[in-house]
Structure formats: structure tokens, C-alpha cells
Design an enzyme around this catalytic site. Structure first.
Site: not given
Length: 389
Positions: A10, A104
């Protein structure tokens, strides 16, 4: 065979981090990315978050929370370019990449460990590569299931790695608030709290049948698996760098809520032109065209239409979303935001248009490509529809 094959990577405050690459003088100041008027916060750096500013917060409230916050305009082309480079970095490690958004993705690295080392070593390698090549940081969660990897990456923020082995799952998850579980939103969290289930451990040690009676069969079973970290461990790989994205779209928030059809239809044209321009640049076309409308009270609806054949033509997409808007039959209802999205994208080279009887050989598709050539040479405002001038 590793027992923690899944990585959740992420980017840290992705939009803000990318925007700040060109403004290092602002790194220690509260910065948000978004519209300067009535729009919402797209992203906030970690300094701004200390003031309570979060993504999706109305910009007016963000300014009240932090009057000296710096607002940077979003550069979607740069965001998309950086995201594409990051995803290519992931695919250099493993072909099994499930992208969740621009910033992500989940990676299954079990096929890369012999070449690149343990999952932790691969996570550190990815962090270093992304920082060196893109000038931004990321956080990585490493685990045996999707949900545990997701929670671990949150715990790793910012700019860290957290590995949770199968033996550590319960000690890692069970002390956490139920709201920390992947996919558990505010409503589900509040519902669980009302039943006295405050921690993940509370959910885990509630009999499955009790959960299902209270929450329904599906949600009860799903939460049971999340609480024990036994949710899915297989990924669904998404499109690679030489495959089309699944959809492309754009939204716009009006400076003032409006019920003026001419204003709304004109904005739909601007958005259709933006989306189809990106599609043509990517060499894709799509059949399903979706209109999004958000009203003054923030109620949001979508309507879709599937075309007879895939298209990347601005006029055709605009005509479709205009028909969808008119079909709503709105009577003096004020609109805050509109959006256009084209889904089910395929490579443009695979689409073969059959001319109808009497249809000219050259039409709007050729006009669009002529406009594309002009704008590439002379800038985005060189050629525009007359109604947008």
C-alpha cells in the site's frame, strides 16, 4: 514452500506523496490534494492527518480543521503513470498481482522466493525499488491470507513491513477492535459493538451459529473467518502492463449545486472527452457506459447502458450518458457531482466496426483521432467542442 506467501503493498498517502515530489519545500507542512472549491480531499499527507483531515472529507471542513493547510491540484496523468510503473515493479516480482486501486495491490510471491528470498526480503526489496524509482514510500503486510496481510500493512504504516506468521495470527488479530478487520465498515462495527463484540477476539470466540443468527448466514460466516485469519488465500490477477484496464472514468464536482440541464450536459461532454481521450491513448474501447449523479444531499446513483459494440468515440459516449441522465426525469433537482465511466474495456485492435448501409467511411472516430493529434502537438486546449470553449 513459505507459510506467508501473500503481500499487501500500500503506497503511503499516495496522491499527496506524488504531488509533493515536485514540492519538497512543503514536506513538513500540512498538505492535501483536491479541488480548491467545493470538492473533497483526495489525499492528505501525514502532517495534515494530525489535524483530523482524511480523504473524502469536504474541502471546506478540511480548511476549518487546519486553516493553513496547503491545497495542491491533482495531476491525474502523473498519478496514473506512477501507478502503472509501480504495478510493473510488482509484476517484475510475480505475475500474480491483484490490484485493488491505483495505490495498493496484493501479491502472491510463493513462486518468487527461490529467486528473490523470503517474503520479508521481497517486501523490503519492493520498498527500496519503489522509493528509488518513484520517490515515494510504501508499507507492506505479509501473511498467509488476504485479510491478515491487509491489516498488517495498516500496522506497518508509514514506510514499514509487518510479517504475521500463521502461528501469530490470533495474538496479532484478537486484541484489535473489530473495526480493524478488512472490509468491516462503520455500520458493521457499530452493529457488533451493540452486541457486545468489541474486539476481534470477541468475534472469534462467539460460536458460529450465534453469529449467523445475529448477523445472517453470510456475514456471520465471513466475520468468523476474518477473526481467525482463515479467509481466502488465492488471488485474482488483474490486467498487466500489456492488457487493458477494466474501466476508465472521471468525475467532477460543480462549484455550486445546479439543476440546469445545459450546464450538466456540457459537463458530461467534458468528462466524456477526457475519458475517451485516455482510452484512445491506451488503445482500448468499451461497451458499458455508466453515468454517476450525486445530488445536493450527497445521495448518489448510477445508471448504465451497454452499447451494441465497444466504442472509444467521444460523441457516442456523451450521447449515451445524456440519454441516461434525461431518463432520470429529474424535475428541478439540484446536482452536486456527475461522472462518466466506460467499463468492460478491450483492446481497440480487436474491435471491428461494421459500416451500416449509407454510413460514411469517415466519421466521429476519425475526427477524435485528428483532435488527439492536434492536442498532442499544441496542447490540451488546442481543439475543443464549441460548447466547451
Amino acid at each position: 514452500m513459505t507459510d506467508t506467501p501473500l503481500l499487501h503493498v500500500d503506497m503511503d498517502a499516495f496522491y499527496a506523496s506524488v504531488a509533493l515530489r515536485e514540492r519538497p519545500d512543503l514536506v513538513d507542512q500540512p498538505v492535501v490534494v483536491g479541488g480548491s472549491g467545493r470538492g473533497v480531499v483526495l489525499a492528505a499527507n501525514y502532517v495534515a492527518r494530525r489535524y483530523g483531515i482524511r480523504s473524502a472529507l469536504p474541502m471546506t471542513r478540511a480548511r476549518r480543521l487546519c486553516p493553513h493547510v496547503v491545497v495542491l491540484a491533482p495531476d491525474y496523468d502523473t498519478f496514473t503513470s506512477v501507478s502503472a510503473s509501480v504495478m510493473e515493479t510488482f509484476r517484475d516480482v510475480t505475475p500474480v498481482v491483484e490490484a485493488m486501486s491505483l495505490d495498493e495491490a496484493f501479491l502472491d510471491v510463493r513462486g518468487a522466493t527461490r529467486r528473490l528470498g523470503s517474503p520479508r526480503e521481497i517486501a523490503e526489496r519492493l520498498r527500496a525499488t519503489i522509493h528509488d524509482e518513484q520517490g515515494i514510500t510504501c508499507s507492506v503486510g505479509v501473511a498467509a491470507s488476504v485479510s491478515v496481510a491487509k491489516v498488517a500493512s495498516r500496522r506497518a504504516k508509514p514506510d514499514g513491513v509487518v510479517v504475521v506468521s500463521p502461528a501469530e495470527v490470533t495474538s496479532f488479530l484478537h486484541p484489535l477492535d473489530v473495526g480493524e478487520l478488512y472490509g468491516v465498515g462503520e455500520k458493521t462495527q457499530a452493529l457488533l459493538h451493540r452486541f457486545g463484540l468489541l474486539t476481534v477476539g470477541d468475534v472469534a470466540h462467539t460460536p458460529l451459529q450465534t453469529l449467523q443468527r445475529a448477523l445472517g448466514d453470510h456475514l456471520g460466516r465471513h466475520l468468523h473467518h476474518l477473526a481467525w485469519g482463515t479467509d481466502r488465500s488465492d488471488l485474482s490477477p488483474t490486467a498487466g502492463p500489456h492488457e487493458p484496464e477494466r474501466s476508465m472514468g472521471a468525475d467532477e464536482t460543480f462549484a455550486r449545486d445546479t439543476d440546469d440541464r445545459d450546464v450538466i450536459v456540457r459537463e458530461l461532454l467534458r468528462l466524456a472527452a477526457r475519458v475517451t481521450g485516455r482510452m484512445r491513448a491506451a488503445g482500448v474501447a468499451g461497451r458499458t457506459i455508466t453515468l454517476k449523479v450525486r445530488f445536493a444531499d450527497f445521495t448518489t446513483i448510477t445508471r448504465s447502458r451497454t452499447m451494441p459494440e465497444a466504442t472509444d468515440v467521444t460523441v457516442e459516449v456523451h450521447r449515451a450518458v445524456t440519454h441516461l441522465y434525461d431518463a432520470l426525469g429529474l424535475q428541478r433537482v439540484r446536482v452536486r457531482l456527475v461522472g462518466v465511466r466506460v467499463e468492460g474495456l478491450v483492446l481497440r485492435a480487436t474491435v471491428h466496426h461494421q459500416l451500416a448501409l449509407g454510413e460514411p467511411e469517415h466519421g466521429w472516430a476519425d475526427a477524435d483521432r485528428a483532435v488527439d493529434r492536434a492536442t498532442r502537438r499544441f496542447g490540451a486546449k488546442a481543439v475543443r467542442p464549441a460548447s466547451l470553449v
